[in-house]
Scaffold this motif. Structure first.
Motif, PDB file in Angstrom:
ATOM      1  N   SER A 114       9.129   5.134   6.740  1.00  0.00           N
ATOM      2  CA  SER A 114       7.782   5.480   7.196  1.00  0.00           C
ATOM      3  C   SER A 114       7.803   6.159   8.553  1.00  0.00           C
ATOM      4  O   SER A 114       6.878   6.893   8.908  1.00  0.00           O
ATOM      5  CB  SER A 114       6.895   4.225   7.249  1.00  0.00           C
ATOM      6  N   ASP A 115       8.872   5.939   9.325  1.00  0.00           N
ATOM      7  CA  ASP A 115       9.031   6.597  10.626  1.00  0.00           C
ATOM      8  C   ASP A 115       9.739   7.945  10.499  1.00  0.00           C
ATOM      9  O   ASP A 115      10.205   8.500  11.493  1.00  0.00           O
ATOM     10  CB  ASP A 115       9.833   5.701  11.581  1.00  0.00           C
ATOM     11  N   ASN A 116       9.822   8.450   9.256  1.00  0.00           N
ATOM     12  CA  ASN A 116      10.486   9.741   8.993  1.00  0.00           C
ATOM     13  C   ASN A 116      11.945   9.750   9.445  1.00  0.00           C
ATOM     14  O   ASN A 116      12.455  10.758   9.936  1.00  0.00           O
ATOM     15  CB  ASN A 116       9.717  10.893   9.659  1.00  0.00           C
ATOM     16  N   ASP A 117      12.601   8.608   9.278  1.00  0.00           N
ATOM     17  CA  ASP A 117      14.003   8.487   9.674  1.00  0.00           C
ATOM     18  C   ASP A 117      14.861   8.276   8.433  1.00  0.00           C
ATOM     19  O   ASP A 117      15.600   7.299   8.333  1.00  0.00           O
ATOM     20  CB  ASP A 117      14.155   7.318  10.659  1.00  0.00           C
ATOM     21  N   LYS A 174      -2.431   2.842  -8.974  1.00  0.00           N
ATOM     22  CA  LYS A 174      -3.517   3.171  -8.044  1.00  0.00           C
ATOM     23  C   LYS A 174      -2.898   3.563  -6.704  1.00  0.00           C
ATOM     24  O   LYS A 174      -2.065   4.440  -6.638  1.00  0.00           O
ATOM     25  CB  LYS A 174      -4.506   2.018  -7.943  1.00  0.00           C
ATOM     26  N   ASN A 175      -3.300   2.886  -5.618  1.00  0.00           N
ATOM     27  CA  ASN A 175      -2.737   3.242  -4.311  1.00  0.00           C
ATOM     28  C   ASN A 175      -1.732   2.193  -3.822  1.00  0.00           C
ATOM     29  O   ASN A 175      -1.628   1.915  -2.635  1.00  0.00           O
ATOM     30  CB  ASN A 175      -3.846   3.419  -3.273  1.00  0.00           C
ATOM     31  N   PHE A 176      -0.990   1.627  -4.786  1.00  0.00           N
ATOM     32  CA  PHE A 176       0.028   0.639  -4.450  1.00  0.00           C
ATOM     33  C   PHE A 176       1.367   1.029  -5.074  1.00  0.00           C
ATOM     34  O   PHE A 176       1.419   1.720  -6.092  1.00  0.00           O
ATOM     35  CB  PHE A 176      -0.357  -0.753  -4.975  1.00  0.00           C
ATOM     36  N   LYS A 210       0.855  -1.179   0.000  1.00  0.00           N
ATOM     37  CA  LYS A 210       0.000   0.000   0.000  1.00  0.00           C
ATOM     38  C   LYS A 210       0.893   1.232   0.000  1.00  0.00           C
ATOM     39  O   LYS A 210       1.947   1.261   0.633  1.00  0.00           O
ATOM     40  CB  LYS A 210      -0.893   0.020   1.239  1.00  0.00           C
ATOM     41  N   ALA A 211       0.477   2.256  -0.717  1.00  0.00           N
ATOM     42  CA  ALA A 211       1.289   3.469  -0.804  1.00  0.00           C
ATOM     43  C   ALA A 211       0.393   4.684  -0.685  1.00  0.00           C
ATOM     44  O   ALA A 211      -0.793   4.653  -1.038  1.00  0.00           O
ATOM     45  CB  ALA A 211       2.045   3.511  -2.128  1.00  0.00           C
ATOM     46  N   SER A 212       0.973   5.757  -0.188  1.00  0.00           N
ATOM     47  CA  SER A 212       0.251   7.020  -0.157  1.00  0.00           C
ATOM     48  C   SER A 212       0.177   7.564  -1.583  1.00  0.00           C
ATOM     49  O   SER A 212       0.837   7.071  -2.492  1.00  0.00           O
ATOM     50  CB  SER A 212       0.971   8.022   0.746  1.00  0.00           C
TER      51      SER A 212
END
Length: 226
Positions: free
Chosen positions: A168-171, A115-117, A63-65
């Motif tokens: 994803s943890d903004n690291d 799409k959203n992937f 899944k992706a934004s």
């Protein structure tokens, strides 16, 4: 691993099949498509090739934004290099995400969105290394004979999960540091747009930083020659 796995003897392309899963509404987060061989494997810039049995050909679906993140390519390259390192193979990364061993390409990847992937396609040479190309290639059997495809896939999946989580943890800072540790040609001369420049680093936004004639150049998405 909590992944749904589709496994085939042969596919046209794991990447193409992943796109079809999404188009048909059958894709879920954390899906793996793996094949023993491909009849029309796909790479960057629409390059195609026949993929012989014995190597790892895999596409991961997540899944992706809605916003694409070009920094994901660094996570993918690190995951591949560390997976190979797990088996004692000294891998390095050629910007942005080709993986080399002693300057010979052993792995490449392709990141696409639908799409959203996001679909992350990865190929790693195990038993066979392509010939007749304009660059040298290698396979894991050259360095650590006997690595099984599924064993390599397990380690790769673990490392991909780890580095995707950092992102994803903004690291991205830790991603950047690790990529720099594994990068080939840092501090050396490379060719960019037909002229030589010094490869300096990647910056906090994921752009490649070059220096030419005392000026700094930020590169995103272009190919360079090392």
């Amino acid at each position: 691993m909590n992944y749904k796995i589709f496994s085939f003897d042969i596919l046209q392309s794991t990447q193409t099949f992943a796109h079809e899963l999404i188009a048909d509404g059958n894709a879920t987060d954390k899906t793996i498509v793996v094949a023993d061989a491909q009849s029309a494997g796909r790479g960057r810039y629409r390059r195609t090739w026949v993929s012989e049995p014995g190597n790892l050909y895999v596409s991961f679906i997540y899944k992706a934004s809605k916003k694409r993140d070009p920094r994901l390519s660094y996570c993918v390259a690190i995951a591949v290099a560390e997976a190979l390192g797990h088996f004692g193979i000294p891998a390095q990364i050629k910007w942005p995400n080709d993986v080399l061993v002693y300057d010979k390409k052993i792995s490449g990847s392709l990141i696409e969105y639908s799409k959203n992937f996001v679909i992350i396609g990865i190929g790693i040479n195990i038993k066979h290394a392509p010939t007749g190309l304009d660059y040298e290639t290698a396979k894991t059997d050259d360095f650590t004979p006997g690595i099984e495809r599924d064993e390599l896939l397990d380690v790769l999946t673990d490392r991909l999960d780890f580095w995707r989580m950092r992102l994803s943890d903004n690291d991205f800072a830790s991603v950047r540091i690790r990529w720099m540790e594994l990068a080939a040609a840092i501090g050396t001369e490379i060719k960019y747009q037909g002229k030589m420049a010094t490869l300096i680093e990647i910056n906090a936004d994921g752009a490649l930083v070059l220096r030419r004639d005392g000026k700094y150049i930020l590169v995103v998405g272009d190919e360079i020659s090392i």
